[in-house]
Motif scaffolding. Structure first.
Motif, PDB file in Angstrom:
ATOM      1  N   GLN A  80       0.853  -1.185   0.000  1.00  0.00           N
ATOM      2  CA  GLN A  80       0.000   0.000   0.000  1.00  0.00           C
ATOM      3  C   GLN A  80       0.887   1.232   0.000  1.00  0.00           C
ATOM      4  N   TRP A  81       0.492   2.255  -0.750  1.00  0.00           N
ATOM      5  CA  TRP A  81       1.235   3.520  -0.687  1.00  0.00           C
ATOM      6  C   TRP A  81       0.626   4.405   0.391  1.00  0.00           C
ATOM      7  N   LEU A  82       1.430   5.310   0.890  1.00  0.00           N
ATOM      8  CA  LEU A  82       0.967   6.230   1.930  1.00  0.00           C
ATOM      9  C   LEU A  82       1.633   7.582   1.718  1.00  0.00           C
ATOM     10  N   HIS A  83       0.838   8.561   1.332  1.00  0.00           N
ATOM     11  CA  HIS A  83       1.335   9.932   1.266  1.00  0.00           C
ATOM     12  C   HIS A  83       0.204  10.888   1.602  1.00  0.00           C
ATOM     13  N   SER A  84       0.402  12.184   1.413  1.00  0.00           N
ATOM     14  CA  SER A  84      -0.512  13.202   1.933  1.00  0.00           C
ATOM     15  C   SER A  84      -1.908  13.144   1.336  1.00  0.00           C
ATOM     16  N   GLU A  85      -2.093  12.464   0.208  1.00  0.00           N
ATOM     17  CA  GLU A  85      -3.422  12.410  -0.385  1.00  0.00           C
ATOM     18  C   GLU A  85      -4.309  11.337   0.241  1.00  0.00           C
ATOM     19  N   ILE A  86      -3.727  10.496   1.089  1.00  0.00           N
ATOM     20  CA  ILE A  86      -4.541   9.567   1.871  1.00  0.00           C
ATOM     21  C   ILE A  86      -5.240  10.380   2.958  1.00  0.00           C
ATOM     22  N   LYS A  87      -6.537  10.200   3.106  1.00  0.00           N
ATOM     23  CA  LYS A  87      -7.301  11.010   4.053  1.00  0.00           C
ATOM     24  C   LYS A  87      -6.800  10.804   5.482  1.00  0.00           C
ATOM     25  N   THR A  88      -6.938  11.857   6.267  1.00  0.00           N
ATOM     26  CA  THR A  88      -6.381  11.910   7.620  1.00  0.00           C
ATOM     27  C   THR A  88      -6.715  10.682   8.456  1.00  0.00           C
ATOM     28  N   LEU A  89      -7.993  10.330   8.522  1.00  0.00           N
ATOM     29  CA  LEU A  89      -8.415   9.265   9.430  1.00  0.00           C
ATOM     30  C   LEU A  89      -8.153   7.875   8.871  1.00  0.00           C
ATOM     31  N   GLU A  90      -7.714   7.782   7.614  1.00  0.00           N
ATOM     32  CA  GLU A  90      -7.419   6.480   7.032  1.00  0.00           C
ATOM     33  C   GLU A  90      -5.951   6.090   7.201  1.00  0.00           C
ATOM     34  N   ARG A  91      -5.078   7.092   7.443  1.00  0.00           N
ATOM     35  CA  ARG A  91      -3.646   6.803   7.549  1.00  0.00           C
ATOM     36  C   ARG A  91      -3.321   5.858   8.709  1.00  0.00           C
ATOM     37  N   PRO A  92      -3.829   6.121   9.931  1.00  0.00           N
ATOM     38  CA  PRO A  92      -3.528   5.187  11.020  1.00  0.00           C
ATOM     39  C   PRO A  92      -4.053   3.780  10.759  1.00  0.00           C
ATOM     40  N   THR A  93      -5.179   3.672  10.042  1.00  0.00           N
ATOM     41  CA  THR A  93      -5.727   2.359   9.723  1.00  0.00           C
ATOM     42  C   THR A  93      -4.785   1.585   8.811  1.00  0.00           C
ATOM     43  N   ILE A  94      -4.165   2.273   7.859  1.00  0.00           N
ATOM     44  CA  ILE A  94      -3.198   1.625   6.959  1.00  0.00           C
ATOM     45  C   ILE A  94      -2.000   1.114   7.748  1.00  0.00           C
ATOM     46  N   LEU A  95      -1.488   1.926   8.665  1.00  0.00           N
ATOM     47  CA  LEU A  95      -0.345   1.506   9.476  1.00  0.00           C
ATOM     48  C   LEU A  95      -0.723   0.347  10.388  1.00  0.00           C
ATOM     49  N   GLU A  96      -1.952   0.375  10.887  1.00  0.00           N
ATOM     50  CA  GLU A  96      -2.425  -0.748  11.712  1.00  0.00           C
ATOM     51  C   GLU A  96      -2.461  -2.034  10.896  1.00  0.00           C
ATOM     52  N   LYS A  97      -2.898  -1.933   9.638  1.00  0.00           N
ATOM     53  CA  LYS A  97      -2.956  -3.114   8.771  1.00  0.00           C
ATOM     54  C   LYS A  97      -1.553  -3.640   8.467  1.00  0.00           C
ATOM     55  N   LEU A  98      -0.585  -2.735   8.366  1.00  0.00           N
ATOM     56  CA  LEU A  98       0.804  -3.172   8.191  1.00  0.00           C
ATOM     57  C   LEU A  98       1.235  -3.998   9.392  1.00  0.00           C
ATOM     58  N   ARG A  99       0.939  -3.510  10.588  1.00  0.00           N
ATOM     59  CA  ARG A  99       1.334  -4.226  11.796  1.00  0.00           C
ATOM     60  C   ARG A  99       0.658  -5.599  11.884  1.00  0.00           C
ATOM     61  N   ARG A 100      -0.578  -5.676  11.450  1.00  0.00           N
ATOM     62  CA  ARG A 100      -1.319  -6.942  11.522  1.00  0.00           C
ATOM     63  C   ARG A 100      -0.906  -7.938  10.432  1.00  0.00           C
ATOM     64  N   GLY A 101      -0.167  -7.464   9.428  1.00  0.00           N
ATOM     65  CA  GLY A 101       0.264  -8.354   8.358  1.00  0.00           C
ATOM     66  C   GLY A 101      -0.645  -8.336   7.151  1.00  0.00           C
ATOM     67  N   GLU A 102      -1.659  -7.461   7.137  1.00  0.00           N
ATOM     68  CA  GLU A 102      -2.505  -7.334   5.954  1.00  0.00           C
ATOM     69  C   GLU A 102      -1.720  -6.694   4.813  1.00  0.00           C
TER      70      GLU A 102
END
Length: 645
Positions: free
Chosen positions: A470-492
């Motif tokens: 998954q890519w992550l930069h400033s165009e990802i909405k504010t409240l979705e960024r932590p969810t992406i990082l959480e999914k990284l930690r979970r292995g998704e």
């Protein structure tokens, strides 16, 4: 009272740092530095200092993603206190602007995130009501939000038995910018049914029901925001404004007169210069705004008249979140090497844009006073500041000298990651092989590139090769960024591709590889500070390694390696002296509470491939006024049509 809850005790050099910072705060030292490396427990140290100081606290973060992480960490440390998240509430924001070279006027365009808006109101209302409050904010906290005195003055306290009619209460709610909506009781709205008035405060956490009998309040009840709320009776309730920009009616009339006077003076000036087009434009726009303000107490762009509405003198600083904190609060500037430059730049950028609008008749000169604080004004309003960073800049170190507390030792014994430099030839293929290797071991990777377009292209390239990416930069909405990082930690996700949001402060214990492409492209994204911060993301695991793809040893790379090695030696010496074997950080993976709702809205639709069926679902949701679900399905359809899923 702040009461810290933690199963850990301060260890390593945390006790020394806590003692130094707390002592200096108690003695009134205005500026200090907490130089803490990644994984040394800086947030815990800040929390212990807050508990000792027992003062309202503002923590300013350089971006919304890091602010979200800090917000959750402080909530864990202080479960009984008011911990709040205060960031810009725009998912999309295009400021009003005029480009004279092409005669192009750009109207303000914004999409407000209602969840963040509610959290901003919740933070301000808690600051008014209690002292054990921590607000984790972005630099948006230095922008004008209106006078705290007016905010409290226009608030309305209702009590059981109070002599007030149903019509009068509705009139009060309207003056506080509550919108009448008899169908959907959204935050900031109200409705009336018979002798019952219900309203939803702007915080979005509750519904208030007021029942009348013979022109008096017979009963006040508080309920939750579920479809079938359960109410409990209360004796009194204070109703705060639904918006920050609210002025008492008696003052509003005077403010309007002052705006008209400024308009007349400005028109004389423009006409005297022969600028008739600008004069006509300004008169038309301003009179329309005044008509809206007189009729509704509000207009689009009302903040441009804030100096009149708040009766501030020309050039006088605006009211910001700092004014709601009072005169005796504690301020932590997290990742200060990034945050302070933002604070310094904002007022200058705002001024250039406003000058063009004023010169060409789009705004009155007083619009200039709707602005962020200058850095000088900010420092005057923050009585005591602690600058927190693994790489503080010279400014922080010089202004704080000699009050610099170092926190180099990690309680876990972890050392700075090993650094390896590899050539840029075939760097993409080499990075893929490295990511695949650590993925087989159940570990995660971060891949750092230089532009948004590259991040997206690389993400697509890796996905085509079967990687969970998954890519992550400033165009990802504010409240979705932590969810992406959480999914990284979970292995998704196995790897996240980013630019500069994958640096300071992110706590990702599962990451063992940080791969920096084109590390020798010296500049803002590849300077010494940035490299140290980025490599630090691999410092929370015993097998952490940073790989820099570079063909030449730049000054930034060399200096970064020297500093990392210095810190490694300090930690290794400490481990040897105390017989410590480094251990990877084990941290509970918590669901980002603000990011789940929207994702859950369409989770049951992810497997549907029929676009027409999804469109029917979207239209049905819209007809039922479930606009959040409709918008989420719309985004899902766009994603499908774009070929990314």
């Amino acid at each position: 009272m702040f009461k810290l809850v933690s199963k850990f005790k301060a260890t390593g050099d945390q006790p020394t740092a806590i003692a130094e910072l707390s002592k200096n705060i108690a003695s009134g030292v205005p500026h200090q530095v907490l130089l803490g490396v990644t994984g040394s427990g800086k947030t815990a140290t800040m929390s212990w200092v807050i508990e000792k100081a027992q003062r309202p606290t503002l923590v300013i973060s350089p971006n919304k993603t890091l602010a979200a992480q800090l917000y959750q960490e402080f909530k864990d440390f202080f479960p009984e206190s008011g911990v709040h998240y205060f960031v810009s509430y725009y998912d999309y924001y295009q400021p009003e602007a005029y480009i004279p070279q092409t005669d192009t006027y750009i109207q303000k365009d914004a999409k407000v995130n209602e969840t963040i808006d509610r959290m901003r109101h919740e933070a301000v209302q808690d600051l008014v009501a209690r002292k054990d409050v921590i607000v984790v904010a972005s630099v948006s906290c230095i922008y004008n939000i209106g006078s705290p005195e007016e905010y409290q003055e226009v608030s309305l306290e209702i009590t059981k038995g109070q002599k007030i009619t149903r019509r009068e209460l509705l009139s009060h709610l309207t003056s506080l910018q509550y919108q009448r909506n008899d169908i959907d009781l959204a935050p900031g709205s109200c409705r009336a049914r018979g002798e019952v008035v219900e309203f939803a405060p702007s915080t979005g956490k509750e519904v208030i029901r007021v029942e009348f009998s013979k022109d008096a309040i017979d009963r006040i009840s508080r309920g939750d925001v579920s479809p079938s709320p359960r109410f409990e009776e209360i004796l009194r309730y204070r109703v705060f404004p639904a918006k920050f920009w609210v002025t008492p009616e008696n003052k509003l009339k005077l403010a309007v007169l002052n705006i008209r006077k400024e308009l007349e003076e400005r028109l004389v000036e423009l006409k005297g210069e022969g600028r008739l087009l600008e004069a006509e434009r300004l008169e038309q726009r301003t009179l329309y705004d005044l008509e809206m303000i007189e009729e509704a107490g509000y207009c689009h762009g009302v903040e441009n008249y804030s100096s009149h509405l708040e009766f501030r003198a020309p050039g006088e600083p605006p009211y910001t979140l700092l004014d709601y904190l009072g005169d005796d609060f504690l301020c932590f500037i997290d990742e200060s090497h990034l945050t302070l430059p933002q604070i310094r730049a904002m007022s200058a950028q705002d001024r250039v844009r406003k000058e063009s609008l004023i010169t060409h008749g789009f705004r009155l000169p007083s619009a200039m006073d709707n602005r962020p604080l200058t850095s000088e004004e900010f420092f005057k309003r923050a009585p005591q500041i602690v600058y927190v960073s693994a790489t503080p800049a010279n400014f922080e170190k010089e202004i704080s000298d000699p009050y610099i507390a170092e926190q180099i030792i990690r309680p876990t014994g972890l050392v700075e990651p090993e650094i390896e430099i590899r050539p840029t030839v075939n760097q993409m293929q080499d990075a893929i092989e490295e990511i695949a290797k650590v993925t087989l071991q159940g570990q995660r990777s971060l891949l750092i590139t230089l532009t948004k377009r590259l991040a997206e292209d690389i993400t697509e390239y890796l996905a085509q090769r079967g990687m969970k990416v998954q890519w992550l930069h400033s165009e990802i909405k504010t409240l979705e960024r932590p969810t992406i990082l959480e999914k990284l930690r979970r292995g998704e996700f196995d790897v996240i591709v980013g630019i500069n949001l994958l640096r300071e402060g992110l706590d990702l214990p599962e990451v063992t590889r940080v791969l920096i492409l084109d590390a020798d492209k010296e500049g803002f994204l590849r300077n010494e500070t940035t490299l140290i911060q980025t490599m630090g993301r691999a410092a929370r695991h015993t097998e952490g390694k940073a790989i820099l793809y570079a063909d030449k040893m730049t000054g930034s790379i060399k200096n970064a390696i020297v500093e990392v090695n210095r810190r490694r030696k300090i930690q290794l010496a400490y481990n040897k002296k105390h017989g410590i074997t480094p251990q990877a950080i084990v941290k509970e993976i918590k669901t980002w509470e603000l990011g789940e709702k929207k994702l859950a809205v369409v989770s049951e639709l992810e497997d549907i491939t029929d676009a027409k069926l999804l469109e029917r679902e979207m239209k049905e949701a819209a007809s039922n006024l479930d606009f959040e679900r409709a918008a989420a399905i719309r985004d899902l359809l766009k994603k499908r049509k774009g070929g990314t899923q």
